[in-house]
Design an enzyme around this catalytic site. Sequence first.
Site, mmCIF file in Angstrom:
data_model
loop_
_atom_site.group_PDB
_atom_site.id
_atom_site.type_symbol
_atom_site.label_atom_id
_atom_site.label_comp_id
_atom_site.label_asym_id
_atom_site.label_seq_id
_atom_site.Cartn_x
_atom_site.Cartn_y
_atom_site.Cartn_z
ATOM 1 N N HIS A 22 1.022 -1.135 -0.006
ATOM 2 C CA HIS A 22 -0.100 -0.570 -0.535
ATOM 3 C C HIS A 22 0.501 1.848 0.552
ATOM 4 O O HIS A 22 1.552 1.670 1.233
ATOM 5 C CB HIS A 22 -1.115 -0.013 1.506
ATOM 6 C CG HIS A 22 -1.391 1.056 0.811
ATOM 7 N ND1 HIS A 22 -3.699 0.626 0.632
ATOM 8 C CD2 HIS A 22 -2.212 2.345 2.013
ATOM 9 C CE1 HIS A 22 -3.983 2.068 0.796
ATOM 10 N NE2 HIS A 22 -3.307 2.761 1.904
ATOM 11 N N LYS A 166 -12.195 6.091 -2.726
ATOM 12 C CA LYS A 166 -11.242 7.205 -2.455
ATOM 13 C C LYS A 166 -9.597 6.996 -2.857
ATOM 14 O O LYS A 166 -8.993 6.066 -2.977
ATOM 15 C CB LYS A 166 -10.235 7.037 -0.678
ATOM 16 C CG LYS A 166 -10.416 8.003 0.093
ATOM 17 C CD LYS A 166 -10.333 8.189 1.397
ATOM 18 C CE LYS A 166 -8.601 8.423 2.553
ATOM 19 N NZ LYS A 166 -8.869 8.270 3.663
ATOM 20 N N LYS A 168 -5.644 7.625 -2.936
ATOM 21 C CA LYS A 168 -3.997 7.968 -2.090
ATOM 22 C C LYS A 168 -3.047 8.353 -2.964
ATOM 23 O O LYS A 168 -2.859 8.334 -4.246
ATOM 24 C CB LYS A 168 -3.339 7.028 -0.970
ATOM 25 C CG LYS A 168 -3.676 6.153 0.213
ATOM 26 C CD LYS A 168 -3.580 7.326 0.880
ATOM 27 C CE LYS A 168 -4.518 6.386 1.841
ATOM 28 N NZ LYS A 168 -4.222 8.051 3.379
ATOM 29 N N ASP A 197 -6.690 11.847 -0.902
ATOM 30 C CA ASP A 197 -5.969 11.580 0.107
ATOM 31 C C ASP A 197 -4.630 12.327 -0.462
ATOM 32 O O ASP A 197 -3.842 11.149 -0.042
ATOM 33 C CB ASP A 197 -5.973 11.235 0.819
ATOM 34 C CG ASP A 197 -5.600 11.404 2.520
ATOM 35 O OD1 ASP A 197 -4.622 12.418 2.478
ATOM 36 O OD2 ASP A 197 -5.900 10.265 3.574
ATOM 37 N N GLU A 223 -9.157 15.870 0.679
ATOM 38 C CA GLU A 223 -8.957 15.560 2.648
ATOM 39 C C GLU A 223 -6.866 15.872 2.696
ATOM 40 O O GLU A 223 -6.356 15.440 1.674
ATOM 41 C CB GLU A 223 -8.740 13.764 1.623
ATOM 42 C CG GLU A 223 -8.282 13.702 3.736
ATOM 43 C CD GLU A 223 -8.779 11.894 4.114
ATOM 44 O OE1 GLU A 223 -9.215 11.504 3.078
ATOM 45 O OE2 GLU A 223 -7.842 11.338 5.103
ATOM 46 N N ASP A 248 -8.013 15.708 8.324
ATOM 47 C CA ASP A 248 -7.404 15.133 8.678
ATOM 48 C C ASP A 248 -6.758 14.476 9.352
ATOM 49 O O ASP A 248 -7.061 15.342 10.759
ATOM 50 C CB ASP A 248 -7.035 13.591 7.401
ATOM 51 C CG ASP A 248 -6.972 12.216 7.921
ATOM 52 O OD1 ASP A 248 -7.541 11.618 9.742
ATOM 53 O OD2 ASP A 248 -6.476 10.697 7.954
ATOM 54 N N LYS A 272 -10.909 9.950 13.611
ATOM 55 C CA LYS A 272 -10.220 8.347 13.995
ATOM 56 C C LYS A 272 -10.153 8.331 15.679
ATOM 57 O O LYS A 272 -9.213 9.467 15.837
ATOM 58 C CB LYS A 272 -8.255 8.770 13.079
ATOM 59 C CG LYS A 272 -8.455 8.476 11.666
ATOM 60 C CD LYS A 272 -6.787 8.663 11.171
ATOM 61 C CE LYS A 272 -6.943 8.339 10.720
ATOM 62 N NZ LYS A 272 -6.835 9.343 8.861
ATOM 63 N N GLU A 326 -14.267 4.355 5.579
ATOM 64 C CA GLU A 326 -13.338 4.356 5.155
ATOM 65 C C GLU A 326 -13.025 2.674 5.112
ATOM 66 O O GLU A 326 -11.751 2.990 5.971
ATOM 67 C CB GLU A 326 -12.106 4.739 4.749
ATOM 68 C CG GLU A 326 -11.540 5.730 5.620
ATOM 69 C CD GLU A 326 -10.402 6.445 5.311
ATOM 70 O OE1 GLU A 326 -10.018 6.198 4.198
ATOM 71 O OE2 GLU A 326 -9.754 6.537 6.684
#
Length: 372
Positions: A22, A166, A168, A197, A223, A248, A272, A326
Site C-alpha cells: 500500500h 478514495k 491515495k 487524500d 482530504e 484529517d 479517527k 473508509e
Amino acid sequence: MEKVTIKNITAQLLDIPIKRPHQFSAVKVSSKSFVLLKVELSNGIIGIGEGTTPGIFWNGESVETMKLVIDQYVTPLLLDQDPVLTEALLQKMNRQIRGNYFAKATVEMALLDALGKWYNIPVHQLLGTLHKDKIPVRWALASGTPEGDIEEAKEYVTSGKYDNFKTKSGKEAPEDDAKRSIRIAEGIRAHSTIGIDPNGSWDRLTSMKWMGDFFDAGIDFLEQPLPPQDVEGLARLAAMKKVPIMADESASTIDDAMRLAKADAADIFSLKIHKAGGMKNTIKVAGIAEASGISCFGGTSLESSIGTAACVHAYASIPNLDYGSELFGPDWLADDPVKEPVTIKDGYIYVPDKPGLGVELDEEKVSAYLRQ
Ligand SMILES: [Mg+2]
C-alpha cells in the site's frame, strides 16, 4: 459486593501481512503492525484493545512507542484502580502523559471492551445510543496506475462489494498527482465517485490551481491536501467553495477540531478514534463539527477487526457522519486476529451487537503473528 479492580495489563506486538503493498505519500508498506492490549479485571473479565497507526510519519507515534508508553507509564497508573471510573482514569492519563493519543485510545478501547463484557452490553451502549446499525464504506484504490484503479473500481462496483472510493496521492509531484486523480475520477464517474487524500503533501498554489478541475471531474472531497499545521491554507481552499475540504491530520484532537471550526478551515472532519485519543473523544469532535455545520467521515488507521469494531461503535452513534467511512482495514489485511471478522458487505459495515467490542480473539493467530 466485592469491588472489581484492574488486575493485569499486557501489551504485545503483532505483525500481520497485507494483501498487497500500500503506497502512502511517504512510505510503502507490506505488513501492518499492531499493539494488542489485554486489560484483566479482578472478576476474570479480559478486555482487548488494538493500537495501530498509518505509520510514524502520520503523527509521530508507532506501535513500539505505544507499547513503551503503556508498559512504562500507563500500567502503573491503572493497576488496582476501579474500571467503572473510566473517564477519571482517562483524565488521570491525560494529566500525567502528554500527547500519545494513539496509545491512550488503545487503553480506552480495552477498558470499554471489559466493561461491555462485564455489563453484557455492546460498547455502543456505553457510548450512548445508535444512530445507524450499518454505515457506508469506501475502498482505497492503490493499484499503482490510473487504468488499474479504474478497472479495480469497476470490478468492485460490479460485484457489489464497494461502490465509492478514495485514492491515495502524494508520491508523485503534486501536478502529476492531480492529473492522475482526475483521470481516475473521470474513468469511474458513471457509477461512483472518489475522494483524494494527499496526506498533507501538496502546497497551497497547486491545490488552488486544480480545485476547479476537481470539481468538474466530480471528485467528492479533497482530504488534507496541505501540511497539518497549515490551517489558514485549508481555510482559503474551503472558501473557494469548489470541492469540499476534508481535514484529517489537522483535525486530530478536540482542541484541533475547535480551532478548525473557528477558522472555517474544513467542510468535513475525518474522524479517527486513535488520533483523537479514543472513542469518547471522537464523539466529542463530531459534536463540535455538528455545532459548526461541518460533516464527518469515518476515517481509519487500517485496523484489524478489533480496532475496526471500536470505530464502528463510535461512528454509528454520530448523526452527522454524512460521508460514510473508509473502514476497509479487515478486507485489506491478509488475515485478522479474531475468530469472526466484522461484517462488510454491499458497501456497508455492520455494527457488532455482541457484548463489548463484539469480536473474539483467535489466540492461535495471535501466536502466529506475535513479534519475536
Ligand atoms: Mg487521511
